[in-house]
Design a protein around this motif. Structure first.
Motif, short mmCIF file in Angstrom:
data_model
loop_
_atom_site.label_atom_id
_atom_site.label_comp_id
_atom_site.label_asym_id
_atom_site.label_seq_id
_atom_site.Cartn_x
_atom_site.Cartn_y
_atom_site.Cartn_z
N ARG A 1 -20.20 38.98 27.04
CA ARG A 1 -20.89 37.95 27.83
C ARG A 1 -21.82 37.10 26.98
NH1 ARG A 1 -23.45 41.99 31.96
NH2 ARG A 1 -23.27 43.25 30.08
N SER A 2 -22.31 37.63 25.87
CA SER A 2 -23.25 36.91 25.02
C SER A 2 -22.51 36.22 23.88
CB SER A 2 -24.28 37.90 24.44
OG SER A 2 -24.95 37.35 23.33
N ASP A 3 -22.70 34.92 23.76
CA ASP A 3 -22.05 34.18 22.68
C ASP A 3 -22.55 34.67 21.32
OD1 ASP A 3 -20.64 32.67 24.50
OD2 ASP A 3 -22.06 31.00 24.47
N ALA A 4 -23.84 34.93 21.20
CA ALA A 4 -24.39 35.38 19.91
C ALA A 4 -23.82 36.74 19.52
CB ALA A 4 -25.92 35.44 19.99
N ASP A 5 -23.77 37.67 20.49
CA ASP A 5 -23.20 38.98 20.19
C ASP A 5 -21.71 38.86 19.88
OD1 ASP A 5 -25.67 40.04 20.67
OD2 ASP A 5 -25.13 41.05 22.54
N GLY A 6 -21.02 37.96 20.59
CA GLY A 6 -19.60 37.77 20.32
C GLY A 6 -19.34 37.30 18.90
#
Length: 370
Positions: free
Chosen positions: A198-203
């Motif tokens: 769900r998180s772009d940064a984590d992705g």
């Protein structure tokens, strides 16, 4: 509160306090420290990828990767000692060398100390026990990714392991699944995988952690669909194995795969409102389904069941050294879930697999009743 709401939730509050046991305060954290939780066949293959990739991004990751290894005896030595000396897991992935920066640690708490990225790659039955031990020892700013293929399905609801880990530890958890046979990945044979996050940064972070020229990663937001595909495709693989055991050929198996994909999609979109159509065309969807129905333990044991008539538990002992099939267990759980809602007739393939394995229905039902 309706079960559709409970099952279709796509988020939850994070409620964990910063632990005094977390030795690296967030304010001074510069690099990500990665810990792998699990070291079987798949965990060892993933350890090779992660160990190599953290060295590619020295500004982002610390060079050492700790891997929690359940301590076992291997030819008179501790397995962790052998792994750390030989940079290889000879019990679960023989012949494949790890980078020297991957260190096996037998103590779970020590392995995870100070970790800001947790990679869960262990059998699903150990998830709660591991998370119980880690509660209060993981910073709420950490993030995790689940490589566990499975669901916990009960008559009153479905539990995604990414959500269970998130609930127990109070951190964001993504999911990875795809057509990824561990031995082939370890031998660097090209394949794809899907990360749901769900998180772009984590992705972006997980992309760097896992993507290689031979292990191609695609990141999407639909983590629910990624996990559902990883579990439900095993039921379809049992159906494919039954067809193979009857000698029905490629046309029949292709029909079972197509019908199975449709039921996977219907299950996801009926009970999890946010599952995307496109997810089923990712590696976690149709590609993993094809791979599992072509090979793998669920197809293999189901074929033997059709050919020999032996009970599944006996075949598990003979063919899997006692390990349990995911497909037959998931078929039973899906049946109980659907029966509680009077919806078994809407999923004829899933229901037929259940009736053949657990109720003694004729094996020929795999084509007659779907």
């Amino acid at each position: 509160m309706s079960y559709k709401y409970l099952l279709g939730r796509l988020g939850h509050p994070l409620s964990a306090s910063f632990s005094s046991n977390f030795k690296r305060p967030f304010t001074t954290m510069i690099k990500e420290r990665v810990c792998l939780i699990g070291s079987g066949n798949w965990g060892s293959a993933v350890g090779k990828i992660v160990g190599q990739n953290v060295l590619k991004y020295p500004a982002i990751f610390e060079s050492e990767v700790r891997q929690w290894v359940f301590e076992e005896n291997y030819k008179g030595e501790k397995l962790t000692d052998v792994i750390n000396r030989e940079h290889e897991n000879p019990k679960y992935l023989p012949g494949i060398k790890f980078p020297s920066n991957v260190r096996a640690v037998p103590d779970l708490i020590e392995a995870c100390e100070g970790a800001s990225v947790l990679v869960f790659v262990l059998p699903h039955q150990f998830v709660r026990g591991v998370c119980d031990k880690l509660q209060g020892r993981i910073a709420p700013t950490a993030k995790a990714i689940s490589l566990i293929k499975g669901l916990e399905i009960k008559p009153d609801g479905v539990t995604l392991f990414s959500e269970e880990i998130s609930r127990l530890l109070g951190i964001n958890v993504a999911a990875l699944s795809g057509a990824n046979i561990a031995n082939e990945v370890a031998m660097e044979r090209f394949c794809e995988t899907t990360i749901g996050c769900r998180s772009d940064a984590d992705g972006q972070l997980f992309f760097k952690l896992f993507n290689t020229p031979y292990f191609r990663v695609n990141v999407i937001r639909d983590y629910v669909g990624v996990e559902l595909c990883g579990a439900l495709k095993n039921v379809v693989a049992v159906g494919a194995g039954l067809s193979d055991g009857l000698g029905y050929g490629s046309n029949t198996k292709a029909a079972i795969i197509r019908l199975g994909l449709m039921e996977m999609r219907k299950f996801g979109q009926t009970f999890f409102g946010g599952v995307e159509d496109t997810t089923f065309f990712e590696s976690c969807g149709v590609a993993d389904l094809i791979t599992t129905c072509s090979g793998g333990r669920n197809r293999k044991v189901a074929e033997a069941f059709a050919q020999t008539g032996k009970p599944i538990d006996e075949l598990e002992r003979e063919l899997l050294n006692g390990q349990k099939l995911q497909g037959t267990l998931t078929a039973e759980e899906v049946h109980s879930f659907l029966a509680a809602r009077n919806m078994t007739s809407e999923f004829p393939l899933f229901e037929t697999v259940y009736r053949i394995i657990y109720e003694g229905a004729p094996i020929e039902s795999i084509v007659r009743d779907i």
